[in-house]
Scaffold this motif. Structure first.
Motif, PDB file in Angstrom:
ATOM      1  N   ARG A 140       0.830  -1.222   0.000  1.00  0.00           N
ATOM      2  CA  ARG A 140       0.000   0.000   0.000  1.00  0.00           C
ATOM      3  C   ARG A 140       0.853   1.256   0.000  1.00  0.00           C
ATOM      4  NH1 ARG A 140      -2.192  -3.706   3.789  1.00  0.00           N
ATOM      5  NH2 ARG A 140      -4.106  -4.640   2.962  1.00  0.00           N
ATOM      6  N   ARG A 141       2.176   1.095   0.020  1.00  0.00           N
ATOM      7  CA  ARG A 141       3.057   2.270   0.062  1.00  0.00           C
ATOM      8  C   ARG A 141       3.038   2.988  -1.295  1.00  0.00           C
ATOM      9  NH1 ARG A 141       8.324  -1.090   1.612  1.00  0.00           N
ATOM     10  NH2 ARG A 141       7.591  -2.078  -0.297  1.00  0.00           N
ATOM     11  N   PRO A 142       3.314   4.292  -1.298  1.00  0.00           N
ATOM     12  CA  PRO A 142       3.388   4.982  -2.593  1.00  0.00           C
ATOM     13  C   PRO A 142       4.459   4.328  -3.476  1.00  0.00           C
ATOM     14  CG  PRO A 142       3.423   6.554  -0.769  1.00  0.00           C
ATOM     15  CD  PRO A 142       3.554   5.191  -0.160  1.00  0.00           C
ATOM     16  N   PHE A 143       4.159   4.261  -4.767  1.00  0.00           N
ATOM     17  CA  PHE A 143       5.117   3.661  -5.700  1.00  0.00           C
ATOM     18  C   PHE A 143       6.107   4.709  -6.196  1.00  0.00           C
ATOM     19  CE2 PHE A 143       1.395   0.664  -6.553  1.00  0.00           C
ATOM     20  CZ  PHE A 143       1.861  -0.264  -5.641  1.00  0.00           C
ATOM     21  N   ALA A 144       7.113   4.231  -6.938  1.00  0.00           N
ATOM     22  CA  ALA A 144       8.166   5.124  -7.443  1.00  0.00           C
ATOM     23  C   ALA A 144       7.606   6.070  -8.510  1.00  0.00           C
ATOM     24  CB  ALA A 144       9.289   4.279  -8.042  1.00  0.00           C
ATOM     25  N   ASP A 145       8.309   7.153  -8.731  1.00  0.00           N
ATOM     26  CA  ASP A 145       7.922   8.096  -9.796  1.00  0.00           C
ATOM     27  C   ASP A 145       8.427   7.578 -11.138  1.00  0.00           C
ATOM     28  OD1 ASP A 145       6.501   9.763  -8.156  1.00  0.00           O
ATOM     29  OD2 ASP A 145       8.184  11.110  -7.763  1.00  0.00           O
ATOM     30  N   LEU A 146       8.019   6.388 -11.466  1.00  0.00           N
ATOM     31  CA  LEU A 146       8.417   5.752 -12.729  1.00  0.00           C
ATOM     32  C   LEU A 146       7.183   5.120 -13.351  1.00  0.00           C
ATOM     33  CD1 LEU A 146      11.652   3.887 -11.509  1.00  0.00           C
ATOM     34  CD2 LEU A 146      11.563   5.818 -13.113  1.00  0.00           C
ATOM     35  N   ASP A 147       7.102   5.190 -14.676  1.00  0.00           N
ATOM     36  CA  ASP A 147       5.923   4.623 -15.351  1.00  0.00           C
ATOM     37  C   ASP A 147       5.964   3.092 -15.339  1.00  0.00           C
ATOM     38  OD1 ASP A 147       4.824   7.051 -15.930  1.00  0.00           O
ATOM     39  OD2 ASP A 147       5.849   7.224 -17.873  1.00  0.00           O
ATOM     40  N   VAL A 148       4.793   2.489 -15.235  1.00  0.00           N
ATOM     41  CA  VAL A 148       4.692   1.036 -15.412  1.00  0.00           C
ATOM     42  C   VAL A 148       4.812   0.764 -16.913  1.00  0.00           C
ATOM     43  CG1 VAL A 148       3.213  -0.984 -15.113  1.00  0.00           C
ATOM     44  CG2 VAL A 148       3.116   0.888 -13.437  1.00  0.00           C
ATOM     45  N   PRO A 149       5.747  -0.099 -17.331  1.00  0.00           N
ATOM     46  CA  PRO A 149       5.899  -0.349 -18.774  1.00  0.00           C
ATOM     47  C   PRO A 149       4.607  -0.884 -19.399  1.00  0.00           C
ATOM     48  CG  PRO A 149       7.717  -1.326 -17.526  1.00  0.00           C
ATOM     49  CD  PRO A 149       6.699  -0.856 -16.523  1.00  0.00           C
ATOM     50  N   GLU A 150       4.283  -0.374 -20.587  1.00  0.00           N
ATOM     51  CA  GLU A 150       3.058  -0.815 -21.280  1.00  0.00           C
ATOM     52  C   GLU A 150       3.080  -2.321 -21.541  1.00  0.00           C
ATOM     53  OE1 GLU A 150       0.192   0.685 -21.939  1.00  0.00           O
ATOM     54  OE2 GLU A 150       0.941   2.507 -20.969  1.00  0.00           O
ATOM     55  N   ALA A 151       4.279  -2.858 -21.808  1.00  0.00           N
ATOM     56  CA  ALA A 151       4.361  -4.304 -22.080  1.00  0.00           C
ATOM     57  C   ALA A 151       3.948  -5.099 -20.843  1.00  0.00           C
ATOM     58  CB  ALA A 151       5.784  -4.674 -22.500  1.00  0.00           C
ATOM     59  N   ALA A 152       4.276  -4.578 -19.660  1.00  0.00           N
ATOM     60  CA  ALA A 152       3.886  -5.271 -18.421  1.00  0.00           C
ATOM     61  C   ALA A 152       2.367  -5.221 -18.260  1.00  0.00           C
ATOM     62  CB  ALA A 152       4.579  -4.636 -17.225  1.00  0.00           C
ATOM     63  N   LEU A 153       1.764  -4.079 -18.604  1.00  0.00           N
ATOM     64  CA  LEU A 153       0.295  -3.975 -18.512  1.00  0.00           C
ATOM     65  C   LEU A 153      -0.371  -4.946 -19.485  1.00  0.00           C
ATOM     66  CD1 LEU A 153      -0.016  -0.082 -18.185  1.00  0.00           C
ATOM     67  CD2 LEU A 153      -0.327  -1.789 -16.377  1.00  0.00           C
ATOM     68  N   ASP A 154       0.236  -5.108 -20.656  1.00  0.00           N
ATOM     69  CA  ASP A 154      -0.298  -6.089 -21.624  1.00  0.00           C
ATOM     70  C   ASP A 154      -0.270  -7.496 -21.034  1.00  0.00           C
ATOM     71  OD1 ASP A 154      -0.758  -4.167 -23.508  1.00  0.00           O
ATOM     72  OD2 ASP A 154       1.088  -4.529 -24.646  1.00  0.00           O
ATOM     73  N   ARG A 155       0.823  -7.810 -20.328  1.00  0.00           N
ATOM     74  CA  ARG A 155       0.922  -9.154 -19.737  1.00  0.00           C
ATOM     75  C   ARG A 155      -0.143  -9.340 -18.649  1.00  0.00           C
ATOM     76  NH1 ARG A 155       6.425  -8.508 -20.869  1.00  0.00           N
ATOM     77  NH2 ARG A 155       6.902  -7.485 -18.892  1.00  0.00           N
ATOM     78  N   LEU A 156      -0.427  -8.269 -17.909  1.00  0.00           N
ATOM     79  CA  LEU A 156      -1.467  -8.371 -16.872  1.00  0.00           C
ATOM     80  C   LEU A 156      -2.838  -8.614 -17.499  1.00  0.00           C
ATOM     81  CD1 LEU A 156      -0.446  -5.515 -14.388  1.00  0.00           C
ATOM     82  CD2 LEU A 156       0.247  -7.914 -14.393  1.00  0.00           C
ATOM     83  N   ARG A 157      -3.099  -7.894 -18.603  1.00  0.00           N
ATOM     84  CA  ARG A 157      -4.390  -8.091 -19.298  1.00  0.00           C
ATOM     85  C   ARG A 157      -4.511  -9.543 -19.761  1.00  0.00           C
ATOM     86  NH1 ARG A 157      -2.714  -3.407 -21.955  1.00  0.00           N
ATOM     87  NH2 ARG A 157      -3.815  -1.521 -21.295  1.00  0.00           N
ATOM     88  N   ASP A 166     -11.886  -9.905 -17.531  1.00  0.00           N
ATOM     89  CA  ASP A 166     -11.196  -8.858 -18.305  1.00  0.00           C
ATOM     90  C   ASP A 166     -10.550  -7.864 -17.357  1.00  0.00           C
ATOM     91  OD1 ASP A 166     -11.865  -9.836 -20.776  1.00  0.00           O
ATOM     92  OD2 ASP A 166     -13.792  -8.765 -20.812  1.00  0.00           O
ATOM     93  N   LEU A 167      -9.366  -7.399 -17.733  1.00  0.00           N
ATOM     94  CA  LEU A 167      -8.701  -6.361 -16.943  1.00  0.00           C
ATOM     95  C   LEU A 167      -8.681  -5.080 -17.768  1.00  0.00           C
ATOM     96  CD1 LEU A 167      -7.035  -5.946 -14.244  1.00  0.00           C
ATOM     97  CD2 LEU A 167      -5.022  -6.015 -15.724  1.00  0.00           C
ATOM     98  N   HIS A 168      -9.382  -4.061 -17.260  1.00  0.00           N
ATOM     99  CA  HIS A 168      -9.389  -2.758 -17.934  1.00  0.00           C
ATOM    100  C   HIS A 168      -8.392  -1.856 -17.234  1.00  0.00           C
ATOM    101  CE1 HIS A 168     -12.884  -3.213 -20.637  1.00  0.00           C
ATOM    102  NE2 HIS A 168     -13.169  -4.151 -19.770  1.00  0.00           N
ATOM    103  N   VAL A 169      -7.327  -1.528 -17.913  1.00  0.00           N
ATOM    104  CA  VAL A 169      -6.355  -0.609 -17.326  1.00  0.00           C
ATOM    105  C   VAL A 169      -6.885   0.803 -17.554  1.00  0.00           C
ATOM    106  CG1 VAL A 169      -3.965   0.182 -17.370  1.00  0.00           C
ATOM    107  CG2 VAL A 169      -4.479  -2.239 -17.775  1.00  0.00           C
ATOM    108  N   VAL A 170      -6.987   1.555 -16.468  1.00  0.00           N
ATOM    109  CA  VAL A 170      -7.611   2.882 -16.539  1.00  0.00           C
ATOM    110  C   VAL A 170      -6.689   3.837 -17.301  1.00  0.00           C
ATOM    111  CG1 VAL A 170      -8.425   4.823 -15.135  1.00  0.00           C
ATOM    112  CG2 VAL A 170      -8.843   2.458 -14.381  1.00  0.00           C
ATOM    113  N   ARG A 171      -7.271   4.538 -18.285  1.00  0.00           N
ATOM    114  CA  ARG A 171      -6.487   5.511 -19.059  1.00  0.00           C
ATOM    115  C   ARG A 171      -6.252   6.743 -18.192  1.00  0.00           C
ATOM    116  NH1 ARG A 171     -10.386   6.386 -24.061  1.00  0.00           N
ATOM    117  NH2 ARG A 171     -11.655   6.982 -22.283  1.00  0.00           N
TER     118      ARG A 171
END
Ligand SMILES: Cc1cc2nc3c(=O)[nH]c(=O)nc-3n(C[C@H](O)[C@H](O)[C@H](O)COP(=O)(O)O)c2cc1C
Length: 349
Positions: A140-157, A166-171
């Motif tokens: 629950r801690r704040p995450f780093a100031d770094l973007d989550v790679p889009e390829a990783a989000l694709d793998r989660l979907r 279905d996993l909807h990643v919020v735009r």
């Protein structure tokens, strides 16, 4: 190994190889996430089958009156057990809600022999997810100031889809909708004395269930408020009120099912487990968020945001770890109360 309750059907205790493999998988599945760490499951291993049963005594009457989150938690445990079996090279056949007269029997998992012989391709993925099971924690801690790679989000979907939801990643442009829904849910729940009492009963240190207060995140402004376990963070929603805003690079995703029945909730739980383990396997961190689906108006807001298609079952916050130290561990119930193994009569007695 942790103590297990053996139900001796004969004069001596013998557990078959299939029973032993199922027991190992079920013990690993005790680490699954659950709503307020209620661990609302009971496993019974008999011969080549493990039965997963909902423990209604652990249902949260105010937060979860329909048992949706209880069932979802059991679905996460089911997925954990399947991953452990697959990582051991075991093929498993799952029957969902196999008995109409016994709705608390959520699933049976049958040991169907070695995966290779059963025609299943053995890949490295189950091993990766099995390793993730050992280190996954709700972060629950704040995450780093770094973007989550889009390829990783694709793998989660893809992981969610394979597990049945279905996993909807919020735009980024829709984030404000999630923030409004989460803020509304927090306001409604905090104003409800029954909710506050239920939360107070389950947030406790030194027990084998419930959420230890030490695992709650420090209060402070975030783009999307997360559940406040401490009762002191009433101003978490005030992200636009100035101050240092943490967690700006977290991504949010909503698990959506086609229907809204127990079978769908089990699928959502399996998908939640798949998403969390895949994220951890990719070196990311995550925390489930169900407050936004607990309050009907907040859930309806999410549904509208997603184009009124399907039923939001769960939200997940995903991000890049800010620190390499792991979040604190949340305890588990002893297996003697959650796992029962029916032993076969020994042939040599
Ligand atoms: C159905 C479900 C709902 C949950 N809802 C929340 C939530 O709203 N907020 C939160 O911080 N954690 C939530 N969690 C995470 C649990 O609190 C967590 O899994 C449990 O305390 C065990 O800790 P662990 O995940 O670190 O093992 C949820 C987990 C599940 C499975």
């Amino acid at each position: 190994m942790a103590a297990i309750q053996y139900t001796d059907r004969g004069t001596a205790v013998r557990v078959t190889p299939a029973g032993r493999a199922l027991t190992q998988a079920v013990l690993a599945a005790l680490g699954a996430p659950s709503i307020l760490n209620t661990q609302p499951w009971h496993w019974r291993i008999d011969g080549d089958t493990a039965q997963l049963r909902a423990d209604r005594g652990r249902q949260l009457a105010t937060i979860d009156p329909d048992g949706r989150l209880l069932t979802l938690s059991c679905g996460a445990a089911l997925h954990h057990a399947r991953v452990a079996l697959a990582a051991d090279g075991v093929a498993a056949e799952v029957a969902y809600l196999p008995d109409d007269d016994d709705p608390d029997l959520l699933a049976t998992v049958r040991h169907a022999g070695p995966a290779a012989r059963a025609g299943t391709t053995v890949t490295a993925e189950p091993q990766r997810l099995r390793r993730a099971m050992g280190i996954r924690r709700t972060d629950r801690r704040p995450f780093a100031d770094l973007d989550v790679p889009e390829a990783a989000l694709d793998r989660l979907r893809a992981a969610a889809t394979a597990a049945g939801a279905d996993l909807h990643v919020v735009r980024p442009q829709d984030l404000v909708d999630v923030a409004v829904a989460a803020g509304h849910a927090a306001d409604v729940e905090r104003a409800d004395p029954a909710y506050r009492a239920e939360l107070a009963a389950w947030v406790r240190a030194g027990a084998e269930d419930g959420v230890p207060p030490g695992t709650a995140a420090a209060p402070g402004p975030r783009p999307v408020p997360i559940r406040d376990f401490t009762g002191t963070a009433a101003d978490q929603v005030s992200v636009y009120a100035g101050g240092e805003v943490a967690d700006r690079h977290a991504r949010y995703a909503v698990l959506v099912t086609r229907g809204d029945l127990p079978r769908d909730w089990i699928a959502a739980g399996e998908a939640l487990s798949a998403v969390l383990l895949t994220a951890v396997g990719d070196g990311l961190a995550a925390s489930p968020m169900s407050d936004v689906v607990e309050v009907p108006a907040a859930r309806a807001m999410l549904r509208r945001m997603l184009g009124d298609v399907g039923h939001p079952a769960m939200a997940v916050r995903i991000g890049v770890l800010a620190k390499l130290d792991a979040p604190p561990v949340t305890p588990r119930r002893r297996s003697v109360s959650t796992v029962e193994v029916v032993a076969e009569p020994s042939p040599d007695r």
